[in-house]
Write an enzyme that holds these catalytic residues in place. Structure first.
Site, PDB file in Angstrom:
ATOM      1  CE  LYS A 184     -18.065  85.107   9.119  1.00  0.00           C
ATOM      2  NZ  LYS A 184     -17.506  86.197   9.913  1.00  0.00           N
ATOM      3  CG  ASP A 204     -14.475  86.177  12.210  1.00  0.00           C
ATOM      4  OD1 ASP A 204     -13.628  86.598  11.402  1.00  0.00           O
ATOM      5  OD2 ASP A 204     -15.605  85.770  11.873  1.00  0.00           O
ATOM      6  CB  ALA A 229     -27.414  91.284  19.445  1.00  0.00           C
ATOM      7  CB  ALA A 232     -19.474  91.181  14.215  1.00  0.00           C
ATOM      8  NE  ARG A 256     -32.074  98.392  14.882  1.00  0.00           N
ATOM      9  CZ  ARG A 256     -31.885  98.446  13.581  1.00  0.00           C
ATOM     10  NH1 ARG A 256     -31.812  99.613  12.973  1.00  0.00           N
ATOM     11  NH2 ARG A 256     -31.734  97.345  12.875  1.00  0.00           N
ATOM     12  CB  THR A 257     -33.846  94.004  18.086  1.00  0.00           C
ATOM     13  OG1 THR A 257     -33.967  94.792  16.890  1.00  0.00           O
ATOM     14  CG2 THR A 257     -35.065  93.128  18.251  1.00  0.00           C
ATOM     15  CE1 TYR A 299     -12.550  95.961   5.125  1.00  0.00           C
ATOM     16  CE2 TYR A 299     -13.126  94.485   6.915  1.00  0.00           C
ATOM     17  CZ  TYR A 299     -13.007  94.742   5.568  1.00  0.00           C
ATOM     18  OH  TYR A 299     -13.356  93.773   4.682  1.00  0.00           O
ATOM     19  N   GLY A 338     -11.217  98.269  12.723  1.00  0.00           N
ATOM     20  CA  GLY A 338     -11.636  96.954  12.247  1.00  0.00           C
ATOM     21  C   GLY A 338     -10.613  96.317  11.321  1.00  0.00           C
TER      22      GLY A 338
END
Ligand code: ATR
Length: 268
Positions: free
Chosen positions: A65, A101, A124, A127, A148-149, A212, A233
């Site tokens: 992408k 998207d 992060a 998406a 989380r990070t 989804y 989703g």
């Protein structure tokens, strides 16, 4: 016959051929949509083929992408904002990149026809970028990201002018929209997991899951039980596909028909 398709690596199972080939049939368009697994080191050669053949339109998924962008002539402003494309199309001789998207993510929220005063994006990755760009397009005044990070959330928050929340503090504020972009809840090893404590949903909130498969994740099930509106989703997948089809053919697919097609494909 015109050729369309999707590139990704590993491509795995994708519902995009089902959707677009159904659409071509419905609209009497002589075209075929193929799944092309393209390894990262084969991308350059494949992009030569896109121009030489030419391929009329392309869906782009992980991991291409961002890396496909240098091969394009132009990006839409939206794709530039996200820094990623999921759709290639021709404008005359120019090969262009768009990010449907973002459109797909925003469409079901617009359909709810209610204002959001705040939103939090969980995760992060790619998406999450689409979610942040979409929430900005919607004009949501307070947008935060938690991951989380933390370092990844910080740089994403800076880029999109959002707040960075500590992962451990994500449920402490009240959010109008809670959007999961992590794989937690996805079928497989993470199926029983959720990025949110089911007791911490505010009933006025909307819970949005990018996952989804399964259609109803633990995150959405618990949000629904708490009285929240939920968006699956599948809606994002559906609407990003409808937007691609419109860009390529100028036709609007029948939304309900397409949704039923995808629901059947998921059940199978
Ligand atoms: P995508 O491009 O589909 O968004 P990604 O780039 O792999 O996928 O991003 C996945 C996101 O989900 C990441 O933000 C990841 O967090 P880290 O940055 O800490 O890796 C998050 N994620 C993945 N597994 C997770 C887990 N078990 N708990 C919390 N977050 C998780």
């Amino acid at each position: 016959m015109e050729n369309y398709g999707i590139i990704g690596w590993p491509l795995g199972h994708t519902m995009s051929p089902t959707l677009h080939n159904w659409g071509f049939g419905r609209h009497g368009i002589d075209a075929d949509y193929t799944a092309w697994p393209v390894a990262p080191e084969a991308l350059s050669r494949f992009m030569d083929r896109v121009r030489a053949q030419p391929i009329s339109g392309l869906s782009v998924t992980i991991p291409h992408k961002r890396t496909v962008i240098p091969f394009l002539d132009r990006l839409t402003r939206r794709a530039e904002t996200v820094g990623a494309v999921n759709t290639l199309y021709w404008d005359g001789d120019a090969l262009c990149g768009e990010n449907t998207d973002v459109l797909g993510l925003v469409a079901p929220l617009k359909a709810l026809d209610r204002p959001f005063s705040s939103a939090i994006v969980l995760g992060a990755g790619g998406a999450a970028r689409a979610a942040l760009a979409g929430f900005r397009e919607l004009g949501i005044p307070r947008i935060a990201v938690a991951n989380r990070t933390r370092a990844k959330a910080t740089s994403l928050a800076d880029e999109f002018g959002a707040e960075c929340m500590d992962w451990d503090a994500r449920m402490e504020a009240e959010w109008g929209l809670v959007c999961n972009t992590t794989p937690l809840g996805m079928s497989g090893d993470l199926a029983g997991e959720t990025p949110w404590d089911g007791r911490r949903f505010h009933p006025d909130a909307v819970a949005y899951d990018i996952v989804y498969n399964p259609l109803e994740t633990r995150f959405l099930r618990e949000a629904d039980a708490a009285g929240c509106a939920t968006v699956s989703g599948l809606e994002m997948f559906l609407h990003q596909g409808l937007a691609q089809f419109r860009l390529w053919t100028g036709h609007d697919l029948d939304e309900d028909g397409a949704r039923n097609l995808l629901l059947d494909a998921l059940k199978a």
